[in-house]
Design a protein around this motif. Structure first.
Motif, short mmCIF file in Angstrom:
data_model
loop_
_atom_site.label_atom_id
_atom_site.label_comp_id
_atom_site.label_asym_id
_atom_site.label_seq_id
_atom_site.Cartn_x
_atom_site.Cartn_y
_atom_site.Cartn_z
N LEU A 68 1.95 74.80 61.33
CA LEU A 68 0.89 73.83 61.05
C LEU A 68 1.31 72.41 61.43
O LEU A 68 0.45 71.51 61.52
N GLY A 69 2.61 72.17 61.60
CA GLY A 69 3.07 70.84 62.00
C GLY A 69 3.13 69.84 60.86
O GLY A 69 3.06 68.63 61.08
N HIS A 70 3.23 70.32 59.61
CA HIS A 70 3.34 69.46 58.42
C HIS A 70 4.46 69.99 57.54
O HIS A 70 4.75 71.18 57.51
N THR A 71 5.06 69.09 56.76
CA THR A 71 6.09 69.52 55.81
C THR A 71 5.43 70.23 54.63
O THR A 71 4.24 70.00 54.35
N PHE A 83 -7.63 72.51 57.51
CA PHE A 83 -6.93 72.80 58.75
C PHE A 83 -7.67 73.83 59.61
O PHE A 83 -7.19 74.20 60.67
N LEU A 84 -8.82 74.26 59.12
CA LEU A 84 -9.60 75.26 59.85
C LEU A 84 -10.66 74.61 60.70
O LEU A 84 -11.25 73.58 60.32
N ALA A 85 -10.94 75.22 61.85
CA ALA A 85 -12.08 74.78 62.67
C ALA A 85 -13.36 75.05 61.89
O ALA A 85 -13.44 76.00 61.10
N PRO A 86 -14.39 74.22 62.05
CA PRO A 86 -15.64 74.40 61.28
C PRO A 86 -16.20 75.82 61.36
O PRO A 86 -16.69 76.35 60.36
N LEU A 112 -7.06 77.40 63.70
CA LEU A 112 -6.45 76.31 62.95
C LEU A 112 -6.15 75.15 63.89
O LEU A 112 -6.14 75.30 65.11
N PHE A 113 -5.85 73.98 63.25
CA PHE A 113 -5.48 72.80 64.02
C PHE A 113 -4.07 72.38 63.65
O PHE A 113 -3.71 72.34 62.46
N CYS A 114 -3.26 72.07 64.67
CA CYS A 114 -1.94 71.51 64.43
C CYS A 114 -2.08 70.04 64.00
O CYS A 114 -3.18 69.49 63.96
N ALA A 115 -0.94 69.41 63.67
CA ALA A 115 -0.96 68.01 63.25
C ALA A 115 -1.51 67.10 64.34
O ALA A 115 -2.14 66.08 64.06
N ASP A 116 -1.27 67.48 65.63
CA ASP A 116 -1.76 66.65 66.73
C ASP A 116 -3.19 67.00 67.15
O ASP A 116 -3.69 66.50 68.15
N GLY A 117 -3.84 67.89 66.38
CA GLY A 117 -5.23 68.25 66.67
C GLY A 117 -5.40 69.39 67.64
O GLY A 117 -6.53 69.76 67.98
N THR A 118 -4.28 69.98 68.09
CA THR A 118 -4.35 71.09 69.04
C THR A 118 -4.81 72.35 68.31
O THR A 118 -4.21 72.75 67.29
N PRO A 119 -5.87 73.00 68.78
CA PRO A 119 -6.33 74.24 68.13
C PRO A 119 -5.48 75.44 68.55
O PRO A 119 -4.95 75.48 69.66
N PHE A 120 -5.34 76.40 67.65
CA PHE A 120 -4.69 77.65 67.99
C PHE A 120 -5.30 78.76 67.14
O PHE A 120 -5.83 78.51 66.05
N ASP A 121 -5.25 79.96 67.66
CA ASP A 121 -5.88 81.11 67.00
C ASP A 121 -4.85 81.87 66.18
O ASP A 121 -3.70 82.08 66.61
N VAL A 122 -5.27 82.30 64.98
CA VAL A 122 -4.38 83.06 64.10
C VAL A 122 -5.11 84.28 63.55
O VAL A 122 -6.34 84.33 63.50
#
Length: 403
Positions: A68-71, A83-86, A112-122
């Motif tokens: 997720l790119g967060h602590t 953190f989910l896409a709409p 989901l979205f990473c900290a930098d806003g990059t989407p990825f599928d899970v």
């Protein structure tokens, strides 16, 4: 009970001390187990997180934190929905609701979205941890399927492109085939005129020459025979091209009527010969009258040709019926053929006899095979040298056009 029988203060203190120590031991064991579980949770190689009943992060392991790119500290208390896409939020809520109410493990896809806003599928695998039916938290395993989805999409795109290329190539091949058929048909039509002229010139030349020695007439006769062979070839190729362009239909066809028409056309060939033609009871089949007329015409003409050397030519049409097809055979008492070469009979120009002995082009039987195959039928032949032959075709009772 007497006063002396009551436990002393010292004894009660000792019992309480023992219980307290036992509880401390149990607590230490529970804490050790919890510590071990948290260690396993934190160090698990797969992204793993715990959510409370409101879908907020309780705990996040190192793999999930990295994904997720967060602590973990930054994630605790926040909602998963943040953190989910709409488009994935309602689906995730449905999965959590089903786990909470039905207690079954659920699986679904989300973005989901990473900290930098990059989407990825899970891939979300969700179940609920409960103790004595009391809900503790949701357990969620995240599987990054971004690469898989991309590869899958690339494969779909590649397949779509490939299918489009096949359609384009198929259309191109059909166009080329049509052009080739037009060229061949035009060539055959154009060739008829010079061949007819050559035949007429030879005929007039022979008439003007009158009676001449064999040395003069023989070359003329041989040339005329060669031109006649060309005429026969043109006719056969013409019928073959006609077959390729036929508009075929499936309708009831009385084979008895087809045979009568074939024999009517064959009268000039049968003149001045002793020929006995018989047949079994011919059925009415489902098929195309043009196609069946051509098949009968080729088979009967073949039988007439190879019985020329007999004092009496005998031709019999045999009929055999099965649950799925009619088998029609044209049997003759002609020269027959060697069964070792039967596979050549239905090949293009697959002659088994010398053209000097028997006229023909080797195209007619190919036409028969092709027509039968178009209706789901088949062809074959039986025979022995100098003992006659039987040429068969099997016609389905419920034919289906193959083109």
């Amino acid at each position: 009970m007497t006063h002396d029988a009551l436990p002393s203060i010292e004894e009660r203190y000792a019992a309480l001390h023992d219980r307290f120590q036992a509880l401390e031991t149990q607590l230490s064991e529970v804490q050790a187990t919890e510590h071990q579980a948290m260690t396993l949770f934190s160090e698990a190689p797969v992204p793993y997180l715990l959510l409370n009943a409101q879908g907020r992060f309780k705990e996040v392991n190192a793999a999930a934190s990295a994904l997720l790119g967060h602590t973990p500290e930054a994630l605790r208390g926040k909602r998963l929905a943040q953190f989910l896409a709409p488009a994935s939020q309602s689906d995730a809520d449905v999965l959590l609701h089903q786990v909470m109410n039905h207690g079954l493990k659920q699986r679904g896809e989300a973005q989901l979205f990473c900290a930098d806003g990059t989407p990825f599928d899970v891939l979300l695998d969700i179940d609920a941890a409960k103790v004595d039916s009391v809900f503790l938290h949701f357990r969620v395993v995240l599987t990054d399927i971004t690469t898989y989805k991309q590869v899958h999409q690339d494969l779909l795109s590649s397949n779509t492109t490939h299918q489009q290329e096949l359609l384009t190539q198929g259309a191109r091949m059909r166009t080329l085939n049509q052009e080739l058929e037009q060229i061949v048909t035009a060539f055959l039509q154009q060739l008829h005129h010079p061949v007819d002229q050559a035949m007429n010139v030879l005929r007039r030349l022979r008439q003007k020459l009158g009676d001449q020695p064999d040395a003069v007439t023989r070359p003329l006769m041989q040339t005329e025979q060669a031109i006649q062979a060309i005429v026969a070839l043109l006719a056969s190729m013409g019928r073959y091209m006609q077959m390729r362009s036929m508009r075929l239909h499936v309708r009831p066809v009385a084979l008895g009527q087809v045979l009568r028409e074939v024999l009517k056309r064959a009268q000039p060939v049968m003149a001045d010969r002793t020929i006995r033609i018989t047949h079994d009871s011919l059925p009415t089949v489902q098929g195309d009258s043009q196609a069946l007329l051509l098949i009968f015409d080729e088979y009967v003409a073949n039988a007439l040709k190879f019985t020329k050397g007999r004092d009496e030519a005998r031709i019999h049409l045999r009929v055999e019926e099965t649950t799925s097809e009619y088998r029609i055979g044209v049997e003759d008492n002609g020269t027959g053929f060697n069964l070792r070469h039967k596979d050549r009979l239905f090949q293009l120009f697959g002659r088994l006899h010398s053209s000097k002995a028997y006229e023909g082009t080797g195209v007619g039987l190919v036409t028969v095979r092709r027509l039968c195959e178009l209706f789901g039928g088949r062809v074959w032949a039986e025979g022995k040298v100098d003992e006659g032959a039987t040429f068969w075709f099997a016609w389905p009772k419920q034919p289906k056009l193959q083109r």
